[in-house]
Every structure is written in C-alpha cells, then in structure tokens.
Design a protein around this motif. Structure first.
Motif, PDB file in Angstrom:
ATOM      1  N   GLU A 147       0.814  -1.214   0.000  1.00  0.00           N
ATOM      2  CA  GLU A 147       0.000   0.000   0.000  1.00  0.00           C
ATOM      3  C   GLU A 147       0.846   1.262   0.000  1.00  0.00           C
ATOM      4  OE1 GLU A 147      -2.870  -0.114   3.149  1.00  0.00           O
ATOM      5  OE2 GLU A 147      -3.647  -2.062   2.499  1.00  0.00           O
ATOM      6  N   ARG A 148       2.117   1.131   0.363  1.00  0.00           N
ATOM      7  CA  ARG A 148       3.002   2.289   0.416  1.00  0.00           C
ATOM      8  C   ARG A 148       4.397   1.867  -0.020  1.00  0.00           C
ATOM      9  NH1 ARG A 148       6.267   1.489   4.676  1.00  0.00           N
ATOM     10  NH2 ARG A 148       5.540   0.119   6.312  1.00  0.00           N
ATOM     11  N   ALA A 149       5.193   2.855  -0.404  1.00  0.00           N
ATOM     12  CA  ALA A 149       6.574   2.580  -0.787  1.00  0.00           C
ATOM     13  C   ALA A 149       7.311   1.917   0.374  1.00  0.00           C
ATOM     14  CB  ALA A 149       7.275   3.869  -1.186  1.00  0.00           C
ATOM     15  N   TRP A 150       8.084   0.933   0.092  1.00  0.00           N
ATOM     16  CA  TRP A 150       8.881   0.143   1.019  1.00  0.00           C
ATOM     17  C   TRP A 150       8.027  -0.719   1.946  1.00  0.00           C
ATOM     18  CZ3 TRP A 150      13.499  -0.875  -0.478  1.00  0.00           C
ATOM     19  CH2 TRP A 150      14.115   0.033  -1.348  1.00  0.00           C
ATOM     20  N   GLY A 151       6.756  -0.904   1.579  1.00  0.00           N
ATOM     21  CA  GLY A 151       5.936  -1.869   2.295  1.00  0.00           C
ATOM     22  C   GLY A 151       6.576  -3.243   2.145  1.00  0.00           C
ATOM     23  N   ALA A 152       6.400  -4.094   3.144  1.00  0.00           N
ATOM     24  CA  ALA A 152       7.128  -5.363   3.139  1.00  0.00           C
ATOM     25  C   ALA A 152       6.269  -6.538   3.548  1.00  0.00           C
ATOM     26  CB  ALA A 152       8.330  -5.273   4.082  1.00  0.00           C
ATOM     27  N   LYS A 153       6.694  -7.683   3.081  1.00  0.00           N
ATOM     28  CA  LYS A 153       6.151  -8.963   3.531  1.00  0.00           C
ATOM     29  C   LYS A 153       7.281  -9.692   4.229  1.00  0.00           C
ATOM     30  CE  LYS A 153       4.394 -13.387   2.135  1.00  0.00           C
ATOM     31  NZ  LYS A 153       3.486 -14.104   1.333  1.00  0.00           N
ATOM     32  N   ASP A 154       7.038 -10.097   5.465  1.00  0.00           N
ATOM     33  CA  ASP A 154       8.036 -10.868   6.199  1.00  0.00           C
ATOM     34  C   ASP A 154       8.078 -12.283   5.629  1.00  0.00           C
ATOM     35  OD1 ASP A 154       8.624  -8.743   7.896  1.00  0.00           O
ATOM     36  OD2 ASP A 154       7.084  -9.326   9.335  1.00  0.00           O
ATOM     37  N   ILE A 155       9.249 -12.705   5.227  1.00  0.00           N
ATOM     38  CA  ILE A 155       9.438 -14.042   4.679  1.00  0.00           C
ATOM     39  C   ILE A 155       9.923 -14.989   5.784  1.00  0.00           C
ATOM     40  CG2 ILE A 155      10.668 -15.438   2.972  1.00  0.00           C
ATOM     41  CD1 ILE A 155       8.685 -13.421   1.739  1.00  0.00           C
ATOM     42  N   ALA A 156      10.939 -14.548   6.543  1.00  0.00           N
ATOM     43  CA  ALA A 156      11.490 -15.410   7.584  1.00  0.00           C
ATOM     44  C   ALA A 156      12.226 -14.575   8.625  1.00  0.00           C
ATOM     45  CB  ALA A 156      12.450 -16.434   6.983  1.00  0.00           C
ATOM     46  N   ASN A 157      12.296 -15.131   9.830  1.00  0.00           N
ATOM     47  CA  ASN A 157      13.134 -14.584  10.888  1.00  0.00           C
ATOM     48  C   ASN A 157      13.883 -15.778  11.464  1.00  0.00           C
ATOM     49  OD1 ASN A 157      14.253 -13.708  13.340  1.00  0.00           O
ATOM     50  ND2 ASN A 157      12.666 -12.166  13.599  1.00  0.00           N
ATOM     51  N   MET A 158      15.177 -15.814  11.205  1.00  0.00           N
ATOM     52  CA  MET A 158      15.994 -16.948  11.635  1.00  0.00           C
ATOM     53  C   MET A 158      17.052 -16.454  12.601  1.00  0.00           C
ATOM     54  SD  MET A 158      16.281 -18.864   7.933  1.00  0.00           S
ATOM     55  CE  MET A 158      16.781 -17.388   7.074  1.00  0.00           C
ATOM     56  N   ASN A 159      16.826 -16.730  13.876  1.00  0.00           N
ATOM     57  CA  ASN A 159      17.778 -16.344  14.919  1.00  0.00           C
ATOM     58  C   ASN A 159      18.119 -14.855  14.875  1.00  0.00           C
ATOM     59  OD1 ASN A 159      18.024 -19.003  15.952  1.00  0.00           O
ATOM     60  ND2 ASN A 159      19.400 -19.503  14.267  1.00  0.00           N
ATOM     61  N   GLY A 160      17.090 -14.023  14.687  1.00  0.00           N
ATOM     62  CA  GLY A 160      17.290 -12.580  14.708  1.00  0.00           C
ATOM     63  C   GLY A 160      17.713 -11.965  13.388  1.00  0.00           C
ATOM     64  N   ILE A 161      17.783 -12.762  12.337  1.00  0.00           N
ATOM     65  CA  ILE A 161      18.088 -12.259  10.995  1.00  0.00           C
ATOM     66  C   ILE A 161      16.800 -12.332  10.184  1.00  0.00           C
ATOM     67  CG2 ILE A 161      19.443 -12.563   8.894  1.00  0.00           C
ATOM     68  CD1 ILE A 161      21.101 -11.739  11.354  1.00  0.00           C
ATOM     69  N   THR A 162      16.345 -11.179   9.686  1.00  0.00           N
ATOM     70  CA  THR A 162      15.090 -11.158   8.946  1.00  0.00           C
ATOM     71  C   THR A 162      15.329 -11.162   7.445  1.00  0.00           C
ATOM     72  OG1 THR A 162      14.963  -8.733   8.937  1.00  0.00           O
ATOM     73  CG2 THR A 162      13.887  -9.882  10.769  1.00  0.00           C
ATOM     74  N   THR A 163      14.393 -11.781   6.750  1.00  0.00           N
ATOM     75  CA  THR A 163      14.343 -11.753   5.288  1.00  0.00           C
ATOM     76  C   THR A 163      12.981 -11.189   4.947  1.00  0.00           C
ATOM     77  OG1 THR A 163      15.744 -13.713   5.147  1.00  0.00           O
ATOM     78  CG2 THR A 163      14.484 -13.137   3.186  1.00  0.00           C
ATOM     79  N   ARG A 164      12.993 -10.062   4.217  1.00  0.00           N
ATOM     80  CA  ARG A 164      11.740  -9.375   3.899  1.00  0.00           C
ATOM     81  C   ARG A 164      11.709  -9.027   2.417  1.00  0.00           C
ATOM     82  NH1 ARG A 164      10.488  -4.545   7.445  1.00  0.00           N
ATOM     83  NH2 ARG A 164       8.404  -5.392   7.490  1.00  0.00           N
ATOM     84  N   LEU A 165      10.533  -9.153   1.832  1.00  0.00           N
ATOM     85  CA  LEU A 165      10.293  -8.760   0.449  1.00  0.00           C
ATOM     86  C   LEU A 165       9.679  -7.365   0.480  1.00  0.00           C
ATOM     87  CD1 LEU A 165      10.012  -9.283  -2.601  1.00  0.00           C
ATOM     88  CD2 LEU A 165       7.840 -10.455  -2.092  1.00  0.00           C
TER      89      LEU A 165
END
Length: 103
Positions: A12-30
């Motif tokens: 809905e806004r610029a830099w909006g994200a979908k969380d893909i994974a959080n592995m031991n405090g490391i995030t992967t976001r689209l």
C-alpha cells in the motif's frame, strides 16, 4: 511451507514489506517500492537483492559518493557503517536480509 511470487507482490506504500522469515534474529523481507528510501546507515550488515525492476544504489565511501545501477539478480552488500540510499527506477521488488529491527 510457503511460496511467494515476488513479481506479484505489491504494498500500500513505498517500502511496504512482507516478512518471509526470521531466523535467529536475521530477517528476510520482500519489499515493494516506487520511491527512494532515505540515506541511512544500518546497525548491522545488509544484503539487498533486486528481484524485479532496477534500483540505483547510491553509497558513500572514503572516496566520496558513488552510484551503481542494480538490475534483476544483482546483490548489494552493505557492511556495517555503509551509508546508502536505494532509488528505484519505476517499480521495484527487493529482498532484504538484515538484523531484526535494523533501519
């Protein structure tokens, strides 16, 4: 298990994200965006992968301000202390891997 088709993702806004994974405090976001982020320095390392579109990555080094055009499949690694700004050219989708809570 989940499959995400990055080319279909919008926000809905610029830099909006979908969380893909959080592995031991490391995030992967689209992220989806059509606007620049802002100049910033992450408090940890960051991996930035262009999945769709083009992004002009500007960064500051001891030699001065630099710029690199990133295309689909290109990966930008920002070490701790690297000041940078991501400027999409039109719409872009990027995968960002970084420490949870990083700017």
């Amino acid at each position: 298990m989940e499959i995400t088709r990055s080319r279909d993702f919008t926000a809905e806004r610029a830099w909006g994200a979908k969380d893909i994974a959080n592995m031991n405090g490391i995030t992967t976001r689209l992220h989806w965006t059509d606007q620049p982020y802002r100049w910033h320095v992450n408090d940890g390392e960051e991996v930035f992968v262009v999945l769709d579109g083009q992004v002009e990555m500007r960064y500051r080094s001891p030699e001065g301000e630099r710029s690199q055009l990133l295309e689909v499949g290109d990966i930008f690694f920002a070490s701790v202390g690297t000041e940078h700004i991501a400027c999409p050219i039109g719409e872009a989708r990027v995968l960002v891997v970084e420490k949870e809570g990083s700017v």
